[in-house]
Motif scaffolding. Sequence first.
Motif, PDB file in Angstrom:
ATOM      1  N   GLN A 171       0.838  -1.201   0.000  1.00  0.00           N
ATOM      2  CA  GLN A 171       0.000   0.000   0.000  1.00  0.00           C
ATOM      3  C   GLN A 171       0.871   1.247   0.000  1.00  0.00           C
ATOM      4  O   GLN A 171       1.759   1.395   0.836  1.00  0.00           O
ATOM      5  CB  GLN A 171      -0.923   0.022   1.218  1.00  0.00           C
ATOM      6  CG  GLN A 171      -1.848   1.231   1.221  1.00  0.00           C
ATOM      7  CD  GLN A 171      -2.828   1.215   2.372  1.00  0.00           C
ATOM      8  OE1 GLN A 171      -3.232   0.173   2.844  1.00  0.00           O
ATOM      9  NE2 GLN A 171      -3.207   2.401   2.826  1.00  0.00           N
ATOM     10  N   ARG A 215      -2.066  -1.593  -8.371  1.00  0.00           N
ATOM     11  CA  ARG A 215      -3.365  -2.241  -8.200  1.00  0.00           C
ATOM     12  C   ARG A 215      -4.205  -1.323  -7.315  1.00  0.00           C
ATOM     13  O   ARG A 215      -3.674  -0.666  -6.420  1.00  0.00           O
ATOM     14  CB  ARG A 215      -3.193  -3.606  -7.544  1.00  0.00           C
ATOM     15  CG  ARG A 215      -4.511  -4.366  -7.390  1.00  0.00           C
ATOM     16  CD  ARG A 215      -4.317  -5.725  -6.745  1.00  0.00           C
ATOM     17  NE  ARG A 215      -3.442  -6.530  -7.583  1.00  0.00           N
ATOM     18  CZ  ARG A 215      -2.599  -7.446  -7.101  1.00  0.00           C
ATOM     19  NH1 ARG A 215      -2.501  -7.656  -5.815  1.00  0.00           N
ATOM     20  NH2 ARG A 215      -1.848  -8.142  -7.920  1.00  0.00           N
ATOM     21  N   ARG A 249      -7.870  -0.726  -4.932  1.00  0.00           N
ATOM     22  CA  ARG A 249      -8.959  -1.358  -4.186  1.00  0.00           C
ATOM     23  C   ARG A 249      -9.935  -0.270  -3.754  1.00  0.00           C
ATOM     24  O   ARG A 249      -9.518   0.775  -3.242  1.00  0.00           O
ATOM     25  CB  ARG A 249      -8.430  -2.109  -2.966  1.00  0.00           C
ATOM     26  CG  ARG A 249      -9.553  -2.887  -2.246  1.00  0.00           C
ATOM     27  CD  ARG A 249      -9.038  -3.714  -1.104  1.00  0.00           C
ATOM     28  NE  ARG A 249      -8.540  -2.810  -0.076  1.00  0.00           N
ATOM     29  CZ  ARG A 249      -7.540  -3.101   0.742  1.00  0.00           C
ATOM     30  NH1 ARG A 249      -6.912  -4.243   0.656  1.00  0.00           N
ATOM     31  NH2 ARG A 249      -7.160  -2.230   1.648  1.00  0.00           N
ATOM     32  N   THR A 278     -11.146  -5.223  -6.132  1.00  0.00           N
ATOM     33  CA  THR A 278      -9.721  -5.027  -6.386  1.00  0.00           C
ATOM     34  C   THR A 278      -9.508  -5.084  -7.893  1.00  0.00           C
ATOM     35  O   THR A 278     -10.021  -5.988  -8.554  1.00  0.00           O
ATOM     36  CB  THR A 278      -8.879  -6.113  -5.690  1.00  0.00           C
ATOM     37  OG1 THR A 278      -9.143  -6.044  -4.281  1.00  0.00           O
ATOM     38  CG2 THR A 278      -7.398  -5.908  -5.936  1.00  0.00           C
ATOM     39  N   SER A 279      -8.802  -4.104  -8.425  1.00  0.00           N
ATOM     40  CA  SER A 279      -8.580  -4.031  -9.875  1.00  0.00           C
ATOM     41  C   SER A 279      -7.570  -5.079 -10.318  1.00  0.00           C
ATOM     42  O   SER A 279      -6.880  -5.706  -9.505  1.00  0.00           O
ATOM     43  CB  SER A 279      -8.057  -2.648 -10.261  1.00  0.00           C
ATOM     44  OG  SER A 279      -6.699  -2.514  -9.865  1.00  0.00           O
TER      45      SER A 279
END
Length: 181
Positions: free
Chosen positions: A82, A112, A114, A124-125
Amino acid sequence: RLAVGQSFTDAYGTRITTTADAADRVTVQVQRPALPDRQGPQLSVARPKAGGQVRGLVTFEADAWDNTSVVSQVTFFLDGVQVGVGQFSSTAAPKVTWDSTTAADGSVHTIRLRAQDAAGNVTTSSDYTYTVNNAPPTAAFVTPTAGASVQGVVALSIDARAPAVAGSMERVRVLVDGVQI
């Protein structure tokens, strides 16, 4: 059978009520509960374009929407870690900035996303990949060639290039014995 003045609620939460007015006109009222939101938000990286090269400070901007409610924030992950939470506002999409100079040139990284909607659904992508290119611009004399002896007025020809990800080159400065000409 449902008598006037009675109500019934079925197993799905639908409530049926019968009433009668002074003229004995019967009204049947059906109330269906709102369907629960079971669909998560949709989201993608809006900028920069996935699959491209990045350099310097890179701002990743998300695009997110939901079918029934609001997406208030998007969490950004760089290579699974993150790196920030971007907030929606009335004038801007969620975004985070990453300093790509902390990564090796040519290295490939993934972003990515979320997002969560008001009903608690989380999406989530997929991964968006980017290649780091922090290579500096280059410049070399074409004429005169290196080591050539010159005198008087000399025409200079310079081959100057900037990496495609950097855009165009702003200027080239030429110095002779430390003095800009």
